[in-house]
Design an enzyme around this catalytic site. Structure first.
Site, PDB file in Angstrom:
ATOM      1  CE  LYS A   1      42.127  46.002  32.144  1.00 48.81           C
ATOM      2  NZ  LYS A   1      42.354  46.103  33.612  1.00 48.81           N
TER       3      LYS A   1
ATOM      4  CD1 TRP B   1      42.322  42.328  41.302  1.00 49.46           C
ATOM      5  CD2 TRP B   1      42.101  44.270  42.376  1.00 49.46           C
ATOM      6  NE1 TRP B   1      40.989  42.617  41.344  1.00 49.46           N
ATOM      7  CE2 TRP B   1      40.815  43.817  42.000  1.00 49.46           C
ATOM      8  CE3 TRP B   1      42.219  45.486  43.062  1.00 49.46           C
ATOM      9  CZ2 TRP B   1      39.649  44.516  42.293  1.00 49.46           C
ATOM     10  CZ3 TRP B   1      41.052  46.202  43.348  1.00 49.46           C
ATOM     11  CH2 TRP B   1      39.801  45.716  42.962  1.00 49.46           C
TER      12      TRP B   1
ATOM     13  CE  LYS C   1      42.106  55.266  28.805  1.00 49.33           C
ATOM     14  NZ  LYS C   1      41.430  55.651  30.066  1.00 49.33           N
TER      15      LYS C   1
ATOM     16  CG  HIS D   1      38.071  40.721  40.068  1.00 50.20           C
ATOM     17  ND1 HIS D   1      38.913  41.682  39.574  1.00 50.20           N
ATOM     18  CD2 HIS D   1      37.409  40.216  38.993  1.00 50.20           C
ATOM     19  CE1 HIS D   1      38.771  41.769  38.251  1.00 50.20           C
ATOM     20  NE2 HIS D   1      37.844  40.901  37.891  1.00 50.20           N
TER      21      HIS D   1
ATOM     22  CB  CYS E   1      36.764  45.199  33.234  1.00 51.68           C
ATOM     23  SG  CYS E   1      35.426  46.302  33.713  1.00 51.68           S
TER      24      CYS E   1
ATOM     25  CB  VAL F   1      35.371  49.218  28.957  1.00 53.61           C
ATOM     26  CG1 VAL F   1      35.971  49.643  27.641  1.00 53.61           C
ATOM     27  CG2 VAL F   1      36.465  48.863  29.968  1.00 53.61           C
TER      28      VAL F   1
ATOM     29  CB  SER G   1      28.139  47.533  34.134  1.00 51.77           C
ATOM     30  OG  SER G   1      28.317  48.020  35.451  1.00 51.77           O
TER      31      SER G   1
END
Length: 297
Positions: A54, A291, A93, A244, A66, A118, A131
């Site tokens: 990202k 967020w 995208k 985050h 991300c 992603v 991931s």
């Protein structure tokens, strides 16, 4: 104290890599707009690994927010693998184009990732999404230095590093140790619940504190990292989420991890200061922007 648990060999294998079962979450610039990283590799790879991540929504040509993309980049950094980032605009995208082989080959992002998600990494000439899967393939294909956790250690903190549902855990774990193994399993989800909450008395803050407290106790006995003295895949999965948590709650709730959880705070300070983490972390502005829809929605 180590806890002996009867887990299947297959489950232990996934837990050793810090695998969630399952979970996934980015301004492609014209012609790719790529950012490269080339650390010295003991594997002497001829060609850097290609990975789509990202892009920042606040700063051109920078990595976005991300946490799952950061997990993959952390894995590559810790394994000293050279890689070539392809920055993807998740808001654009359909028209996003990515270039390869010095712009000789150009593809639309949705050709690479039909679901538009992603991270996606090119491994053995195939584009691999998610991931969890990418981390597992990297561990198997490039085992040195190892990031996998021993099955015994994985059993001890199974729920710190996975989002397995209770029913799945019950298939493998004795009820008398289930509470112990649930330590920290919901840090990320309880963080999101508290972040989105509009009611101070709804219990979401306490739910998060309970998860952080359990993790604090675990690290006190087993740290400095989840696997002991060395960083592992489990840490690389959890750390971006804690990043985050720290930024988003600090901004939107004026909240921080309390001083009553010193081992939790020490863990975060240690892993956030790692060279690989500093190199791959999202900017605070991107985390806050990422967020905002959930908080304001």
């Amino acid at each position: 104290m180590a806890t002996t648990v009867a887990l299947s060999s297959s489950l232990k294998h996934h837990l050793a890599l810090g695998v969630r079962i399952p979970q996934s979450p980015a301004l492609c610039r014209p012609n790719g707009g790529r950012v490269s990283s080339f650390r010295s590799s003991t594997l002497a790879m001829a060609t850097p690994l290609e990975v789509c991540v990202k892009a920042s929504v606040t700063t051109p040509n920078k990595l976005g927010d991300c946490p799952f993309c950061q997990r993959v980049l952390l894995t590559m950094e810790e394994k000293h693998l050279p890689y070539d980032m392809k920055l993807v605009d998740l808001a654009n995208k359909p028209d996003c184009e990515i270039s390869f082989n010095n712009a000789l080959d150009i593809f639309r992002f949705l050709q690479i990732s039909p679901e538009g998600k992603v991270p996606v990494a090119k491994l053995d000439e195939k584009w691999v999404p998610d991931s969890d899967v990418i981390a597992q393939v990297l561990e198997e294909k490039y085992p040195d230095p190892p990031l996998a956790t021993s099955p015994e250690k994985a059993s001890e903190y199974v729920c710190v590093i996975t989002d397995l549902c209770l029913d799945v855990i019950n298939c493998f774990v004795k009820s008398d140790v289930l509470q112990c193994l649930l330590c920290g399993s919901k840090i990320f989800s309880t963080f999101i619940g508290f972040l989105k909450s509009k009611d101070p008395s709804d219990g979401t803050e306490q739910a998060l504190l309970n998860e952080l407290s359990s993790f604090n106790d675990y690290i006190k006995e087993n740290g400095p990292f989840i696997n002991g003295e060395k960083v592992s895949a489990a840490d690389l999965s959890l750390a971006p989420k804690l990043h985050h948590l720290e930024i988003a709650l600090g901004h939107y709730k004026k909240w921080s991890v309390p001083d009553t959880l010193p081992h939790m705070k020490s863990y975060m300070k240690t892993i956030f200061s790692m060279e690989s983490f500093v190199k791959t972390r999202a900017s605070p502005d991107d985390v806050i922007a990422g967020w905002r829809p959930k908080v304001m929605g």
